[in-house]
Motif scaffolding. Structure first.
Motif, PDB file in Angstrom:
ATOM      1  N   PHE A 180       5.360  -2.961  -4.522  1.00 10.25           N
ATOM      2  CA  PHE A 180       5.030  -2.292  -3.262  1.00 10.25           C
ATOM      3  C   PHE A 180       4.004  -3.159  -2.535  1.00 10.25           C
ATOM      4  CE2 PHE A 180       6.175   0.767  -6.421  1.00 10.25           C
ATOM      5  CZ  PHE A 180       6.786   1.845  -5.783  1.00 10.25           C
ATOM      6  N   ALA A 181       4.244  -3.441  -1.264  1.00 13.85           N
ATOM      7  CA  ALA A 181       3.288  -4.210  -0.468  1.00 13.85           C
ATOM      8  C   ALA A 181       2.609  -3.293   0.540  1.00 13.85           C
ATOM      9  CB  ALA A 181       3.990  -5.353   0.258  1.00 13.85           C
ATOM     10  N   PHE A 182       1.301  -3.445   0.651  1.00 16.32           N
ATOM     11  CA  PHE A 182       0.503  -2.663   1.592  1.00 16.32           C
ATOM     12  C   PHE A 182      -0.200  -3.633   2.532  1.00 16.32           C
ATOM     13  CE2 PHE A 182       1.005  -0.280  -2.266  1.00 16.32           C
ATOM     14  CZ  PHE A 182       1.181   1.047  -1.867  1.00 16.32           C
ATOM     15  N   HIS A 183       0.092  -3.538   3.838  1.00 12.60           N
ATOM     16  CA  HIS A 183      -0.469  -4.447   4.827  1.00 12.60           C
ATOM     17  C   HIS A 183      -1.334  -3.668   5.818  1.00 12.60           C
ATOM     18  CE1 HIS A 183       2.032  -7.657   3.358  1.00 12.60           C
ATOM     19  NE2 HIS A 183       3.145  -7.017   3.667  1.00 12.60           N
ATOM     20  N   ALA A 184      -2.617  -3.981   5.854  1.00 12.35           N
ATOM     21  CA  ALA A 184      -3.519  -3.359   6.813  1.00 12.35           C
ATOM     22  C   ALA A 184      -3.558  -4.175   8.094  1.00 12.35           C
ATOM     23  CB  ALA A 184      -4.924  -3.250   6.226  1.00 12.35           C
ATOM     24  N   ALA A 185      -3.557  -3.496   9.216  1.00 18.49           N
ATOM     25  CA  ALA A 185      -3.579  -4.176  10.514  1.00 18.49           C
ATOM     26  C   ALA A 185      -4.822  -5.050  10.672  1.00 18.49           C
ATOM     27  CB  ALA A 185      -3.508  -3.146  11.636  1.00 18.49           C
ATOM     28  N   GLU A 186      -5.866  -4.735   9.901  1.00 20.47           N
ATOM     29  CA  GLU A 186      -7.109  -5.502   9.999  1.00 20.47           C
ATOM     30  C   GLU A 186      -7.024  -6.847   9.297  1.00 20.47           C
ATOM     31  OE1 GLU A 186      -8.036  -1.120  10.310  1.00 20.47           O
ATOM     32  OE2 GLU A 186      -6.737  -2.385   9.075  1.00 20.47           O
ATOM     33  N   GLY A 187      -5.881  -7.154   8.668  1.00 20.06           N
ATOM     34  CA  GLY A 187      -5.689  -8.478   8.092  1.00 20.06           C
ATOM     35  C   GLY A 187      -5.803  -8.578   6.593  1.00 20.06           C
ATOM     36  N   HIS A 188      -5.744  -7.445   5.894  1.00 17.41           N
ATOM     37  CA  HIS A 188      -5.804  -7.457   4.434  1.00 17.41           C
ATOM     38  C   HIS A 188      -4.491  -6.915   3.876  1.00 17.41           C
ATOM     39  CE1 HIS A 188     -10.309  -8.013   4.073  1.00 17.41           C
ATOM     40  NE2 HIS A 188     -10.152  -7.750   5.357  1.00 17.41           N
ATOM     41  N   SER A 189      -4.070  -7.451   2.720  1.00 17.54           N
ATOM     42  CA  SER A 189      -2.830  -7.013   2.089  1.00 17.54           C
ATOM     43  C   SER A 189      -2.988  -6.933   0.586  1.00 17.54           C
ATOM     44  CB  SER A 189      -1.678  -7.969   2.433  1.00 17.54           C
ATOM     45  OG  SER A 189      -1.355  -7.917   3.802  1.00 17.54           O
ATOM     46  N   TRP A 190      -2.189  -6.049  -0.020  1.00 16.25           N
ATOM     47  CA  TRP A 190      -2.203  -5.864  -1.465  1.00 16.25           C
ATOM     48  C   TRP A 190      -0.769  -5.682  -1.955  1.00 16.25           C
ATOM     49  CZ3 TRP A 190      -4.975  -3.405   2.197  1.00 16.25           C
ATOM     50  CH2 TRP A 190      -6.366  -3.595   2.205  1.00 16.25           C
ATOM     51  N   CYS A 191      -0.533  -6.051  -3.205  1.00 16.30           N
ATOM     52  CA  CYS A 191       0.771  -5.834  -3.824  1.00 16.30           C
ATOM     53  C   CYS A 191       0.578  -5.055  -5.116  1.00 16.30           C
ATOM     54  CB  CYS A 191       1.452  -7.167  -4.122  1.00 16.30           C
ATOM     55  SG  CYS A 191       3.092  -6.989  -4.870  1.00 16.30           S
ATOM     56  N   LEU A 192       1.333  -3.982  -5.277  1.00 13.75           N
ATOM     57  CA  LEU A 192       1.342  -3.205  -6.507  1.00 13.75           C
ATOM     58  C   LEU A 192       2.646  -3.508  -7.245  1.00 13.75           C
ATOM     59  CD1 LEU A 192       0.086  -0.851  -8.261  1.00 13.75           C
ATOM     60  CD2 LEU A 192       1.646   0.655  -6.999  1.00 13.75           C
ATOM     61  N   THR A 193       2.538  -4.070  -8.434  1.00 17.52           N
ATOM     62  CA  THR A 193       3.701  -4.404  -9.246  1.00 17.52           C
ATOM     63  C   THR A 193       3.869  -3.363 -10.341  1.00 17.52           C
ATOM     64  OG1 THR A 193       3.324  -6.765  -8.858  1.00 17.52           O
ATOM     65  CG2 THR A 193       4.762  -6.176 -10.687  1.00 17.52           C
ATOM     66  N   VAL A 194       5.107  -2.886 -10.526  1.00 23.85           N
ATOM     67  CA  VAL A 194       5.393  -1.899 -11.569  1.00 23.85           C
ATOM     68  C   VAL A 194       6.534  -2.417 -12.444  1.00 23.85           C
ATOM     69  CG1 VAL A 194       4.544   0.128 -10.321  1.00 23.85           C
ATOM     70  CG2 VAL A 194       6.877  -0.640  -9.930  1.00 23.85           C
ATOM     71  N   ASP A 195       6.322  -2.386 -13.764  1.00 25.37           N
ATOM     72  CA  ASP A 195       7.346  -2.852 -14.697  1.00 25.37           C
ATOM     73  C   ASP A 195       7.029  -2.304 -16.077  1.00 25.37           C
ATOM     74  OD1 ASP A 195       5.250  -4.439 -15.699  1.00 25.37           O
ATOM     75  OD2 ASP A 195       5.874  -6.195 -14.546  1.00 25.37           O
ATOM     76  N   GLY A 196       7.626  -2.893 -17.092  1.00 32.36           N
ATOM     77  CA  GLY A 196       7.439  -2.405 -18.450  1.00 32.36           C
ATOM     78  C   GLY A 196       6.025  -2.532 -18.974  1.00 32.36           C
ATOM     79  N   ASP A 197       5.210  -3.353 -18.325  1.00 31.88           N
ATOM     80  CA  ASP A 197       3.809  -3.503 -18.725  1.00 31.88           C
ATOM     81  C   ASP A 197       2.888  -2.548 -17.991  1.00 31.88           C
ATOM     82  OD1 ASP A 197       4.338  -5.561 -20.544  1.00 31.88           O
ATOM     83  OD2 ASP A 197       4.332  -7.061 -18.937  1.00 31.88           O
ATOM     84  N   GLY A 198       3.453  -1.736 -17.101  1.00 32.71           N
ATOM     85  CA  GLY A 198       2.641  -0.769 -16.375  1.00 32.71           C
ATOM     86  C   GLY A 198       2.584  -1.058 -14.888  1.00 32.71           C
ATOM     87  N   ALA A 199       1.461  -0.737 -14.270  1.00 29.00           N
ATOM     88  CA  ALA A 199       1.245  -0.955 -12.838  1.00 29.00           C
ATOM     89  C   ALA A 199      -0.072  -1.695 -12.647  1.00 29.00           C
ATOM     90  CB  ALA A 199       1.214   0.377 -12.096  1.00 29.00           C
ATOM     91  N   ARG A 200      -0.064  -2.701 -11.789  1.00 31.05           N
ATOM     92  CA  ARG A 200      -1.281  -3.455 -11.518  1.00 31.05           C
ATOM     93  C   ARG A 200      -1.228  -3.957 -10.078  1.00 31.05           C
ATOM     94  NH1 ARG A 200       2.374  -5.152 -14.567  1.00 31.05           N
ATOM     95  NH2 ARG A 200       3.396  -7.181 -14.335  1.00 31.05           N
TER      96      ARG A 200
END
Length: 265
Positions: A180-200
């Motif tokens: 999952f990608a989260f993009h803030a209009a203020e110029g910051h972004s994050w990625c949430l990865t989910v798989d067999g090892d969990g979520a990070r």
């Protein structure tokens, strides 16, 4: 993953958002009005939750790594009189802030998020407490018909804090690996990865650089991406505003899977 806010800034913003919460409560025509974003609560219920919660966390911070005894024992109950409630709320906030100041950011502290990416420290408690009071201040403002966006510095830290504290886990994701990608209009972004090892979660490059594609096409690829202001992103992940308030690309149904997921530690 570390906060972008210093410990003094976290304490200052907790105090500021708490003041804004009390102002919203004080402007309400009645403490019995329903909170639209927390429909099972009246405004009094919300105020009681805030006050009792700050007192409980003050006791938890003071106890250090050991779970604290109930802070409710011998504590004054939330007063139903409109004139007395703001003072009780202010005292609750000051108890928390005083405990945090005495402990400092690096002291160990019991938390419920042991399997997350957030440390079990008083600094992490302060960081999460800021987001709690910020979102609940929005709840109170919605109730009185005067909602305001979360302040930028609160919201920008809030997206990352939510992902690293409330979502990150070592429990296996029960579905196909994705991101999952989260993009803030203020110029910051994050990625949430989910798989067999969990979520990070991780910080990624500026908005627009993460393609909406299968998760196995790259470390920053995402099955769904969401764009909005940082305030909108925080309110979205806390279920305060609907998905159509933001720009979503890709498989929006992945958010339903994420919300339905109840990982067991």
């Amino acid at each position: 993953m570390t906060t972008t806010l210093t410990f003094p800034a976290l304490l200052r913003l907790i105090d500021e958002r708490s003041t804004a919460f009390r102002a919203a409560v004080a402007s309400a025509p009645s403490l019995d009005v329903q909170v639209p974003t927390c429909p099972e609560w009246t405004l009094f219920d919300l105020a009681q939750h805030i006050g009792e919660g700050r007192r409980a966390w003050a006791a938890t911070v003071a106890a250090g790594p050991a779970p604290a005894k109930s802070a409710a024992e011998g504590a004054p109950a939330a007063p139903r009189e409109r004139e007395a409630l703001p003072a009780w709320l202010a005292e609750s906030t000051e108890q928390l802030l005083d405990a945090l100041r005495k402990a400092g950011p690096d002291r160990g502290c019991w938390t419920w998020w042991g399997a997350s990416q957030s440390p079990q420290t008083c600094g992490a408690v302060a960081r999460h407490q800021l987001q709690q009071i910020a979102v609940h201040t929005y709840d109170a403002q919605v109730t009185v018909g005067a909602p305001e966006p979360l302040p930028d510095e609160v919201a920008l830290d809030g997206v990352e804090e939510f992902l690293s504290t409330c979502v990150a886990t070592t429990s296996a994701w029960p579905h196909k690996p994705n991101a999952f990608a989260f993009h803030a209009a203020e110029g910051h972004s994050w990625c949430l990865t989910v798989d067999g090892d969990g979520a990070r979660s991780t910080r990624i490059s500026a908005p627009g650089t993460t393609p909406v594609a299968a998760a196995d096409e790259g470390p920053n690829a995402a099955g769904v991406s969401v764009r909005g202001t940082a305030s909108e992103l925080v309110l979205f992940v806390y279920d305060r505003i609907p998905a159509d308030s933001l720009q979503i690309e890709g498989d929006a149904g992945l958010f339903d899977l994420l919300r339905a997921w109840d990982p067991e530690e």
